[in-house]
Design an enzyme around this catalytic site. Sequence first.
Site, short mmCIF file in Angstrom:
data_model
loop_
_atom_site.label_atom_id
_atom_site.label_comp_id
_atom_site.label_asym_id
_atom_site.label_seq_id
_atom_site.Cartn_x
_atom_site.Cartn_y
_atom_site.Cartn_z
CG LEU A 32 -2.29 -0.61 1.13
CD1 LEU A 32 -3.21 -0.08 2.22
CD2 LEU A 32 -2.94 -0.42 -0.22
CE LYS B 103 -11.03 -3.94 4.74
NZ LYS B 103 -9.86 -3.19 4.39
CD GLU C 291 -2.57 -6.29 9.23
OE1 GLU C 291 -2.10 -5.17 9.40
OE2 GLU C 291 -3.39 -6.54 8.33
P1 NAP Z 1 3.27 -4.74 3.67
O1 NAP Z 1 3.35 -5.01 2.21
O2 NAP Z 1 3.71 -5.78 4.65
O3 NAP Z 1 4.08 -3.41 3.93
C1 NAP Z 1 4.35 -2.91 5.20
C2 NAP Z 1 5.65 -2.17 5.08
O4 NAP Z 1 5.84 -1.40 6.28
C3 NAP Z 1 6.87 -3.10 4.96
O5 NAP Z 1 7.60 -2.71 3.81
C4 NAP Z 1 7.66 -2.80 6.24
O6 NAP Z 1 9.04 -2.79 6.02
C5 NAP Z 1 7.21 -1.39 6.52
N1 NAP Z 1 7.51 -0.97 7.90
C6 NAP Z 1 7.04 -1.51 9.06
N2 NAP Z 1 7.55 -0.84 10.11
C7 NAP Z 1 8.37 0.11 9.59
C8 NAP Z 1 9.20 1.11 10.18
N3 NAP Z 1 9.29 1.26 11.50
N4 NAP Z 1 9.91 1.92 9.36
C9 NAP Z 1 9.84 1.79 8.02
N5 NAP Z 1 9.06 0.85 7.39
C10 NAP Z 1 8.34 0.04 8.19
O7 NAP Z 1 1.78 -4.38 4.09
P2 NAP Z 1 0.62 -3.80 3.16
O8 NAP Z 1 0.00 -4.89 2.38
O9 NAP Z 1 1.10 -2.59 2.45
O10 NAP Z 1 -0.44 -3.41 4.28
C11 NAP Z 1 -0.35 -2.27 5.09
C12 NAP Z 1 -1.66 -2.17 5.86
O11 NAP Z 1 -2.72 -1.94 4.92
C13 NAP Z 1 -2.04 -3.47 6.60
O12 NAP Z 1 -2.68 -3.18 7.80
C14 NAP Z 1 -2.99 -4.15 5.62
O13 NAP Z 1 -3.89 -5.04 6.26
C15 NAP Z 1 -3.73 -2.94 5.06
N6 NAP Z 1 -4.32 -3.19 3.76
C16 NAP Z 1 -3.56 -3.66 2.72
C17 NAP Z 1 -4.15 -3.86 1.48
C18 NAP Z 1 -3.35 -4.35 0.30
O14 NAP Z 1 -3.94 -4.56 -0.77
N7 NAP Z 1 -2.05 -4.54 0.40
C19 NAP Z 1 -5.51 -3.61 1.31
C20 NAP Z 1 -6.26 -3.15 2.39
C21 NAP Z 1 -5.65 -2.93 3.61
P3 NAP Z 1 9.96 -4.03 6.44
O15 NAP Z 1 9.61 -5.14 5.47
O16 NAP Z 1 11.32 -3.47 6.27
O17 NAP Z 1 9.60 -4.40 7.84
#
Ligand code: NAP
Length: 305
Positions: free
Chosen positions: A11, A184, A264
Site C-alpha cells: 500500500l 470490515k 494481523e
Molecule cells: P506490507 O506489504 O507488509 O508493507 C508494510 C511495510 O511497512 C513493509 O515494507 C515494512 O518494512 C514497513 N515498515 C514496518 N515498520 C516500519 C518502520 N518502523 N519503518 C519503516 N518501514 C516500516 O503491508 P501492506 O499490504 O502494504 O499493508 C499495510 C496495511 O494496509 C495493513 O494493515 C494491511 O492489512 C492494510 N491493507 C492492505 C491492502 C493491500 O492490498 N495490500 C488492502 C487493504 C488494507 P519491512 O519489510 O522493512 O519491515
Amino acid sequence: MSWHVLGAGSLGCLWAARLQQAGQTVSLIMRPPRLARFQAADGRLLFTNLQEHTRSVPVHAETASSQQPIQRLILACKAYSATEAIAGIRHRLLPGTEVILLQNGIGSQQQVSRTLPDCRVLVASTTEGAWLKDDFHCVHAGAGQTQFGSLNHKASPPDWLHRLKDYAIPCQWQPDIHGVLWRKLATNCLINPLTVIYNCRNGALVQYLPRIRQLADELEQLLQAAGQHKAAEDLYGHVRQVIDSTAANTSSMLQDVQQQRRTEISYITGFALHQARALEAPHQQLLALHQELQQCLVRLHLPAD
Ligand code: NAP
C-alpha cells in the site's frame, strides 16, 4: 503539497507512486536495509496500474531518522508495527501534522492516536488491493475506494481530499468511520481466518456456510452490543456477497501465511474477542475460531498474535 509515506510495502508503494505521478512532493520512508536496496535500484518504483501499464516512477526516499519535519504522513505498515513505527518518527511530527492510518482491523488506530494528542489523526479504510511483484514493483490489483474519517466525530474533511479524486484516487469522507471499521472487521473475521484454517480461496468458503452463519449471528450480537447497529445489518448476507464477488481471491491473511509472514490476527479476531468479553456479548464461536486459527499459525511456525 508534501506527503511522507512510511512503509515501502504494497500500500505504501501504491500511494507513493500515485501521488508522485500526480505531481505531489513525496518521500517514502523505509528502514536502512530497504533504503540501500532502493537506492541500488536507482531510487525508482515500478508501478503497474489497473490497466496493467507499468511505469518507472522516481521517488525520494529516506529513513525515519532524518530531522526534517513532516507535514502529512501516511502510515502504511501493518497494524502490529504501527505504534513502533510512529515512535521512530515522533521527533518529526509537529502539532497539527496530519497522520493518516491505513491499517486493517481495529485497535492499532486507537493505540497510535493516544500517542499523538497534538496531531490530526485520520483513519482510512480501503477496498483497494495492491501487492508487490518484486521489491519496489507495486501492482495495483484491485479497484476500490478509500474512506477517510476521524476517530473524533467532530472532525471535518481535510482540504486535500477532493484533490485525491483529481489524481484518480477514489476516496470519500466518512463521518461514521467507526461503523466502516467495525463492518470490515466483522467481514474479515468471517473470511480471513477460515481461509487460513481451510487453506482455501475465498470462493471455497461456500462449503462452510453453516459455520459462517453461526459466526455471523454471534458477530451481529457483538456489533449491536458495541452500538454499531448499522454495521450489524444483514452481516451474513453481506459476507455471502463478498465471498461470491471475491471468489477467486486469496485473502490477505492467507497471503501472509503463504509468505510465512506474521498475520494481523490480534487486530481482527483478537480485537473482536477482546471486545466481546468486555461487553459480555456471546463469543463461543468466535473464541473457537480464534483458537483454531492460533493453532494453525503455531503449526506453521508463525506468531500466534
Ligand atoms: P506490507 O506489504 O507488509 O508493507 C508494510 C511495510 O511497512 C513493509 O515494507 C515494512 O518494512 C514497513 N515498515 C514496518 N515498520 C516500519 C518502520 N518502523 N519503518 C519503516 N518501514 C516500516 O503491508 P501492506 O499490504 O502494504 O499493508 C499495510 C496495511 O494496509 C495493513 O494493515 C494491511 O492489512 C492494510 N491493507 C492492505 C491492502 C493491500 O492490498 N495490500 C488492502 C487493504 C488494507 P519491512 O519489510 O522493512 O519491515
